[in-house]
Design a protein around this motif. Structure first.
Motif, PDB file in Angstrom:
ATOM      1  N   TRP A 200      -4.144   1.125 -16.302  1.00  0.00           N
ATOM      2  CA  TRP A 200      -3.258   0.984 -15.139  1.00  0.00           C
ATOM      3  C   TRP A 200      -3.855   1.677 -13.930  1.00  0.00           C
ATOM      4  O   TRP A 200      -3.792   1.152 -12.805  1.00  0.00           O
ATOM      5  N   SER A 201      -4.441   2.848 -14.136  1.00  0.00           N
ATOM      6  CA  SER A 201      -5.032   3.596 -13.026  1.00  0.00           C
ATOM      7  C   SER A 201      -6.184   2.823 -12.391  1.00  0.00           C
ATOM      8  O   SER A 201      -6.309   2.775 -11.166  1.00  0.00           O
TER       9      SER A 201
ATOM     10  N   THR B 237      -4.779  -0.160 -10.418  1.00  0.00           N
ATOM     11  CA  THR B 237      -4.148   0.296  -9.180  1.00  0.00           C
ATOM     12  C   THR B 237      -5.186   0.788  -8.184  1.00  0.00           C
ATOM     13  O   THR B 237      -5.100   0.519  -6.978  1.00  0.00           O
TER      14      THR B 237
ATOM     15  N   THR C  31      -6.854  -1.866  -6.276  1.00  0.00           N
ATOM     16  CA  THR C  31      -5.861  -2.616  -5.482  1.00  0.00           C
ATOM     17  C   THR C  31      -5.581  -4.002  -6.055  1.00  0.00           C
ATOM     18  O   THR C  31      -5.179  -4.906  -5.326  1.00  0.00           O
TER      19      THR C  31
ATOM     20  N   GLY D 154      -3.481  -4.584  -9.009  1.00  0.00           N
ATOM     21  CA  GLY D 154      -2.053  -4.488  -9.240  1.00  0.00           C
ATOM     22  C   GLY D 154      -1.446  -5.660  -9.974  1.00  0.00           C
ATOM     23  O   GLY D 154      -0.734  -6.472  -9.390  1.00  0.00           O
TER      24      GLY D 154
ATOM     25  N   ALA E 214       4.330  -0.470 -14.530  1.00  0.00           N
ATOM     26  CA  ALA E 214       4.720   0.093 -13.242  1.00  0.00           C
ATOM     27  C   ALA E 214       5.508   1.378 -13.464  1.00  0.00           C
ATOM     28  O   ALA E 214       6.341   1.449 -14.380  1.00  0.00           O
TER      29      ALA E 214
ATOM     30  N   GLN F 112       5.898   7.175  -8.964  1.00  0.00           N
ATOM     31  CA  GLN F 112       5.700   6.280  -7.839  1.00  0.00           C
ATOM     32  C   GLN F 112       4.936   6.966  -6.700  1.00  0.00           C
ATOM     33  O   GLN F 112       4.142   6.334  -6.002  1.00  0.00           O
TER      34      GLN F 112
ATOM     35  N   ALA G 108       1.380   6.982  -7.789  1.00  0.00           N
ATOM     36  CA  ALA G 108       0.854   5.623  -7.654  1.00  0.00           C
ATOM     37  C   ALA G 108       0.527   5.301  -6.199  1.00  0.00           C
ATOM     38  O   ALA G 108      -0.479   4.646  -5.902  1.00  0.00           O
ATOM     39  N   SER G 109       1.355   5.792  -5.264  1.00  0.00           N
ATOM     40  CA  SER G 109       1.099   5.560  -3.841  1.00  0.00           C
ATOM     41  C   SER G 109      -0.202   6.227  -3.411  1.00  0.00           C
ATOM     42  O   SER G 109      -0.985   5.653  -2.636  1.00  0.00           O
TER      43      SER G 109
ATOM     44  N   MET H 249      -3.093   4.114  -4.664  1.00  0.00           N
ATOM     45  CA  MET H 249      -3.259   2.884  -3.880  1.00  0.00           C
ATOM     46  C   MET H 249      -3.977   3.150  -2.562  1.00  0.00           C
ATOM     47  O   MET H 249      -4.902   2.418  -2.178  1.00  0.00           O
TER      48      MET H 249
END
Length: 296
Positions: free
Chosen positions: A190-191, A194, A197, A199, A204, A211, A214-215, A218
């Motif tokens: 997942w990393s 993300t 970019t 996704g 999630a 979150q 995660a931001s 990104m």
């Protein structure tokens, strides 16, 4: 004695096929480029069932004409070099062979039981698109820039892997199995998704802290994309600003008559090195003279 007529003929033909500094050589490259593009379009059109059903005969005849032309070109490339095996086993030699064989193999694998294999063989014709690489002189500069940047890019990729591993482990601790982060390898996946970019959305974060992390990943991903681009661009610019070099294919050709071509445009006949500076008289690799020595 002067150069034998046969050698003169080979040298002239080599000049047309392999050199691009003469009107005849430029014309040959343009015609070959048009034929390659036409063959690629035929392969694409043939894959459309409605078009193939209506124009199958036309497409088949056109394909045979192009295959014969490529066969003639392949044979001429072999007979105009001193070491045919070197060309046959080279990258372009293999591509030229792969782009020519499938149509002939279709004559062998005939019949209803071989239709599946035949379709797979016909797909090999898409290799003809790689023949376009020989016309892109700037690709040599790009390849050199990437090669010169490989150490920096390797360090950068290693750093990205470390960052992805750290963030993946953190997300596994923060989110846990309830959010789909079942284990650390899946969290690292997942990393990476993300960070690049992409996704996919199959996993999630649901917690506010997850979150927020995660931001950060990104935003960091956009910065990471620019790093390898800048590294390669810097090397490419340095290469383009250097002295002009000769980017002819590495082929040990039959020497043409000294009045036919620029003597400094040939590859080194001793070690086959290329990329010599314009007007160079000696090979930058072995020191051998680049000038043509006529027969006594």
């Amino acid at each position: 004695m002067g150069t034998k007529p046969y050698k003169r003929w080979q040298g002239r033909l080599h000049e047309i096929i392999y050199e691009a500094d003469t009107p005849a050589g430029k014309l040959f490259d343009v015609v070959l480029l048009i034929v390659i593009i036409a063959s690629i379009l035929l392969v694409m059109l043939e894959s459309v069932k409605s078009i193939d059903a209506q124009y199958h005969m036309f497409l088949d005849i056109s394909e045979w004409i192009i295959t014969i032309l490529f066969t003639i070109e392949y044979i001429l490339r072999i007979v105009t070099v001193k070491k045919p095996l070197k060309y046959i086993t080279s990258f372009y030699g293999i591509i030229d062979l792969l782009s020519t064989l499938p149509k002939y193999l279709s004559l062998i694998f005939a019949g209803t039981h071989a239709l599946v294999a035949l379709r797979a063989l016909r797909l090999l014709r898409v290799f003809r698109i790689l023949k376009l690489a020989r016309f892109m002189g700037a690709s040599n500069h790009l390849a050199t820039a990437i090669k010169a940047s490989r150490a920096k890019i390797s360090v950068f990729l290693f750093a990205v892997i470390i960052v992805a591993t750290i963030f993946g482990t953190i997300m596994y601790l923060v989110e846990g199995e309830a959010s789909g982060f079942n284990n650390i390898p899946r969290s690292i996946y997942w990393s990476i998704v993300t960070l690049t970019t992409v996704g996919y959305g199959d996993i999630a974060p649901v917690t506010p802290l997850g979150q927020f992390i995660a931001s950060i990943i990104m935003v960091l991903g956009y910065g990471i994309i620019a790093v390898p681009t800048g590294i390669v661009s810097a090397e490419y610019t340095r290469k383009m600003n250097s002295d002009d070099v000769n980017n002819k294919p590495v082929v040990n050709a039959v020497p043409p008559h000294p009045n036919d071509v620029d003597l400094n445009s040939l590859s080194c006949s001793n070690c086959l090195a290329q990329d010599h500076k314009d007007k160079a008289k000696y090979c930058h690799k072995c020191g051998h003279s680049l000038e043509f020595e006529p027969s006594k």
